[in-house]
Enzyme design. Structure first.
Site, PDB file in Angstrom:
ATOM      1  N   ASP A 167       0.882  -1.170   0.000  1.00  0.00           N
ATOM      2  CA  ASP A 167       0.000   0.000   0.000  1.00  0.00           C
ATOM      3  C   ASP A 167       0.917   1.216   0.000  1.00  0.00           C
ATOM      4  OD1 ASP A 167      -1.557   2.224   0.690  1.00  0.00           O
ATOM      5  OD2 ASP A 167      -2.873   1.055   2.002  1.00  0.00           O
ATOM      6  N   ASN A 183       2.815   2.927 -10.626  1.00  0.00           N
ATOM      7  CA  ASN A 183       1.558   3.001 -11.369  1.00  0.00           C
ATOM      8  C   ASN A 183       0.341   3.356 -10.506  1.00  0.00           C
ATOM      9  OD1 ASN A 183      -0.317   1.983 -13.742  1.00  0.00           O
ATOM     10  ND2 ASN A 183      -0.957   0.897 -11.891  1.00  0.00           N
ATOM     11  N   TYR A 206      -6.287  15.994  -8.921  1.00  0.00           N
ATOM     12  CA  TYR A 206      -5.643  14.948  -9.733  1.00  0.00           C
ATOM     13  C   TYR A 206      -4.606  15.569 -10.666  1.00  0.00           C
ATOM     14  CZ  TYR A 206      -5.096  11.119 -13.093  1.00  0.00           C
ATOM     15  OH  TYR A 206      -4.578  10.138 -13.915  1.00  0.00           O
ATOM     16  N   LYS A 263      -0.395  15.108 -10.667  1.00  0.00           N
ATOM     17  CA  LYS A 263       0.407  14.564 -11.766  1.00  0.00           C
ATOM     18  C   LYS A 263       1.468  15.583 -12.222  1.00  0.00           C
ATOM     19  CE  LYS A 263      -1.626  10.504 -12.033  1.00  0.00           C
ATOM     20  NZ  LYS A 263      -0.938   9.262 -11.636  1.00  0.00           N
ATOM     21  N   THR A 292     -10.474   2.052 -18.210  1.00  0.00           N
ATOM     22  CA  THR A 292     -10.288   1.368 -16.922  1.00  0.00           C
ATOM     23  C   THR A 292     -11.344   1.856 -15.940  1.00  0.00           C
ATOM     24  OG1 THR A 292      -8.875   3.088 -16.006  1.00  0.00           O
ATOM     25  CG2 THR A 292      -7.770   1.339 -17.259  1.00  0.00           C
TER      26      THR A 292
HETATM   27  N1  NAP Z   1      -7.039   5.299 -17.288  1.00  0.00           N
HETATM   28  C1  NAP Z   1      -6.590   6.409 -17.839  1.00  0.00           C
HETATM   29  O1  NAP Z   1      -7.146   6.912 -18.843  1.00  0.00           O
HETATM   30  C2  NAP Z   1      -5.365   7.089 -17.292  1.00  0.00           C
HETATM   31  C3  NAP Z   1      -4.913   8.237 -17.952  1.00  0.00           C
HETATM   32  C4  NAP Z   1      -3.770   8.878 -17.463  1.00  0.00           C
HETATM   33  C5  NAP Z   1      -3.117   8.363 -16.360  1.00  0.00           C
HETATM   34  N2  NAP Z   1      -3.594   7.242 -15.733  1.00  0.00           N
HETATM   35  C6  NAP Z   1      -2.850   6.741 -14.580  1.00  0.00           C
HETATM   36  O2  NAP Z   1      -2.566   5.370 -14.751  1.00  0.00           O
HETATM   37  C7  NAP Z   1      -2.423   4.717 -13.485  1.00  0.00           C
HETATM   38  C8  NAP Z   1      -3.302   3.473 -13.458  1.00  0.00           C
HETATM   39  O3  NAP Z   1      -4.650   3.903 -13.618  1.00  0.00           O
HETATM   40  P1  NAP Z   1      -5.844   2.939 -14.074  1.00  0.00           P
HETATM   41  O4  NAP Z   1      -6.589   3.661 -15.117  1.00  0.00           O
HETATM   42  O5  NAP Z   1      -5.353   1.573 -14.295  1.00  0.00           O
HETATM   43  O6  NAP Z   1      -6.725   3.018 -12.722  1.00  0.00           O
HETATM   44  P2  NAP Z   1      -7.559   1.941 -11.911  1.00  0.00           P
HETATM   45  O7  NAP Z   1      -8.127   0.917 -12.819  1.00  0.00           O
HETATM   46  O8  NAP Z   1      -8.447   2.751 -11.051  1.00  0.00           O
HETATM   47  O9  NAP Z   1      -6.427   1.208 -11.029  1.00  0.00           O
HETATM   48  C9  NAP Z   1      -5.752   1.924 -10.047  1.00  0.00           C
HETATM   49  C10 NAP Z   1      -4.845   0.973  -9.309  1.00  0.00           C
HETATM   50  O10 NAP Z   1      -4.163   1.711  -8.281  1.00  0.00           O
HETATM   51  C11 NAP Z   1      -4.285   0.983  -7.086  1.00  0.00           C
HETATM   52  N3  NAP Z   1      -4.163   1.801  -5.877  1.00  0.00           N
HETATM   53  C12 NAP Z   1      -4.909   2.857  -5.490  1.00  0.00           C
HETATM   54  N4  NAP Z   1      -4.492   3.305  -4.295  1.00  0.00           N
HETATM   55  C13 NAP Z   1      -3.446   2.515  -3.930  1.00  0.00           C
HETATM   56  C14 NAP Z   1      -2.603   2.458  -2.795  1.00  0.00           C
HETATM   57  N5  NAP Z   1      -2.741   3.305  -1.770  1.00  0.00           N
HETATM   58  N6  NAP Z   1      -1.622   1.533  -2.766  1.00  0.00           N
HETATM   59  C15 NAP Z   1      -1.473   0.652  -3.781  1.00  0.00           C
HETATM   60  N7  NAP Z   1      -2.259   0.627  -4.865  1.00  0.00           N
HETATM   61  C16 NAP Z   1      -3.242   1.551  -4.935  1.00  0.00           C
HETATM   62  C17 NAP Z   1      -5.635   0.300  -7.168  1.00  0.00           C
HETATM   63  O11 NAP Z   1      -5.695  -0.759  -6.230  1.00  0.00           O
HETATM   64  P3  NAP Z   1      -7.083  -1.391  -5.690  1.00  0.00           P
HETATM   65  O12 NAP Z   1      -7.472  -2.423  -6.734  1.00  0.00           O
HETATM   66  O13 NAP Z   1      -6.699  -1.971  -4.372  1.00  0.00           O
HETATM   67  O14 NAP Z   1      -8.078  -0.285  -5.565  1.00  0.00           O
HETATM   68  C18 NAP Z   1      -5.616  -0.147  -8.612  1.00  0.00           C
HETATM   69  O15 NAP Z   1      -4.914  -1.373  -8.746  1.00  0.00           O
HETATM   70  C19 NAP Z   1      -2.815   5.763 -12.439  1.00  0.00           C
HETATM   71  O16 NAP Z   1      -1.652   6.355 -11.892  1.00  0.00           O
HETATM   72  C20 NAP Z   1      -3.594   6.802 -13.254  1.00  0.00           C
HETATM   73  O17 NAP Z   1      -3.557   8.083 -12.686  1.00  0.00           O
HETATM   74  C21 NAP Z   1      -4.702   6.600 -16.170  1.00  0.00           C
END
Ligand code: NAP
Length: 248
Positions: free
Chosen positions: A62, A89, A167, A171, A202
Site C-alpha cells: 500500500d 503506477n 488529480y 500529476k 479502466t
Molecule cells: N485510465 C486512464 O485513462 C489514465 C490516464 C492517465 C493516467 N492514468 C494513470 O494510470 C495509473 C493506473 O490507472 P488505471 O486507469 O489503471 O486506474 P484503476 O483501474 O483505477 O487502477 C488503479 C490501481 O491503483 C491501485 N491503488 C490505489 N491506491 C493505492 C494504494 N494506496 N496503494 C497501492 N495501490 C493503490 C488500485 O488498487 P485497488 O485495486 O486496491 O483499488 C488499482 O490497482 C494511475 O496512476 C492513473 O492516474 C490513467
C-alpha cells in the site's frame, strides 16, 4: 534490452493498466512482482498470470502505508537482493465534478496527494537502494497528460477543459519530481521517466456504468512497458506518450 533475469515491481497492479503492465513485462521475460494494497487480490491476480506460464509473483504494497512499503522492500531484498525496474503506477482520481476547480475539499487534495505524490516518492525512496544494486535500472512514473501545465494553459489543447484540479496538480508534481530525481541520478545506472498512458478504458474512467476512454487496456500499458525496457542509451528525465515527447 535483454530482459532475461530482470526483476520488476509494478505498484497498483491488481487491475487496470498496472495489471496489464505486469502481464506485458512478464511476457517479455521479466520476472515481475505484482504489487497490490490488498494481499489477497494481488495473490489472486498473480495466480491467474502464473497459470498462463508467466513469471509473476504477488507482493503486498500500500503506497500510503510506511510499514507496508518497508515490509515490501525487505521482502524484495530477501527474495531477490536487487530491483531492476520500478513502475510507480498506483493512482487515484477522486475530484468531485460538481465542485469545480476552487471547490474541492482539502481532504480531496490531501488524499489525492497522499497516494499519487507522497506514496510515489515514498516507494521510490524505499526502493532506490535496491535499484542502485542493479547494473541498469529503470523507474517509470505513471503520470498523465493532465499533469502538463503547458497543455492546461493552452486554450487550443485537447485537455484545456479537463480541469480536475487535485488529480491534475498531483500529476504535475509527479512530473516535477521526475525531473528532480533524474538530476540526482544523472551519473548513475538508473533512468527515470514519467509517462502518459493514454485515455484508457479502466475503472478510473468509469462514468454512469460505462468505462470511457479511447484505448483498450493493452494499448494503455504500452508506454509504461516501453520506458521500463529502454536500453542504456535511452532517455532519462523525459515525459512520454509512446514515442512522443509531451510538453511539461
Ligand atoms: N485510465 C486512464 O485513462 C489514465 C490516464 C492517465 C493516467 N492514468 C494513470 O494510470 C495509473 C493506473 O490507472 P488505471 O486507469 O489503471 O486506474 P484503476 O483501474 O483505477 O487502477 C488503479 C490501481 O491503483 C491501485 N491503488 C490505489 N491506491 C493505492 C494504494 N494506496 N496503494 C497501492 N495501490 C493503490 C488500485 O488498487 P485497488 O485495486 O486496491 O483499488 C488499482 O490497482 C494511475 O496512476 C492513473 O492516474 C490513467
Amino acid at each position: 534490452m535483454n530482459t532475461a533475469s530482470r526483476i520488476a515491481l509494478v505498484t497498483g497492479a491488481t487491475r487496470g493498466i498496472g495489471l496489464e503492465t505486469v502481464r506485458q513485462l512478464a511476457e517479455a521475460g521479466v520476472h515481475t512482482l505484482l504489487a497490490g494494497r490488498n494481499r489477497e487480490r494481488a495473490v489472486e491476480a498473480a495466480l491467474k498470470l502464473q497459470a498462463q506460464g508467466l513469471p509473476v509473483e504477488a507482493i503486498a504494497l500500500d503506497v500510503t502505508d510506511a510499514a507496508s512499503i518497508a515490509a515490501a522492500e525487505a521482502d524484495v531484498e530477501r527474495r531477490h537482493g536487487r530491483l531492476d525496474i520500478l513502475v510507480n503506477n498506483a493512482g487515484i482520481a477522486i475530484d468531485e465534478a460538481d465542485k469545480g476547480v476552487s471547490g474541492q475539499s482539502l481532504e480531496t487534495w490531501r488524499t489525492t496527494f497522499d497516494t499519487n505524490v507522497f506514496g510515489l516518492v515514498a516507494v521510490t525512496q524505499a526502493f532506490l537502494p535496491l535499484l542502485h544494486k542493479s547494473a541498469s535500472a529503470r523507474i517509470v512514473n505513471v503520470s498523465s497528460a493532465l499533469g502538463s501545465i503547458a497543455l492546461h494553459a493552452d486554450p487550443a489543447s485537447f485537455i484545456y477543459d479537463m480541469k480536475i484540479p487535485a488529480y491534475n496538480v498531483s500529476k504535475s508534481a509527479v512530473n516535477a519530481w521526475t525531473v528532480q530525481l533524474a538530476y540526482e541520478l544523472r551519473d548513475s545506472a538508473i533512468k527515470v521517466n514519467t509517462i502518459h498512458p493514454g485515455y484508457v478504458k479502466t475503472d478510473m474512467n468509469h462514468v454512469d456504468g460505462e468505462q470511457r476512454g479511447e484505448l483498450e487496456v493493452p494499448d494503455g500499458a504500452r508506454t509504461s512497458v516501453r520506458l521500463a525496457l529502454i536500453d542504456d542509451d535511452g532517455p532519462s528525465g523525459g515525459f512520454y506518450y509512446l514515442d512522443e515527447v509531451l510538453p511539461w
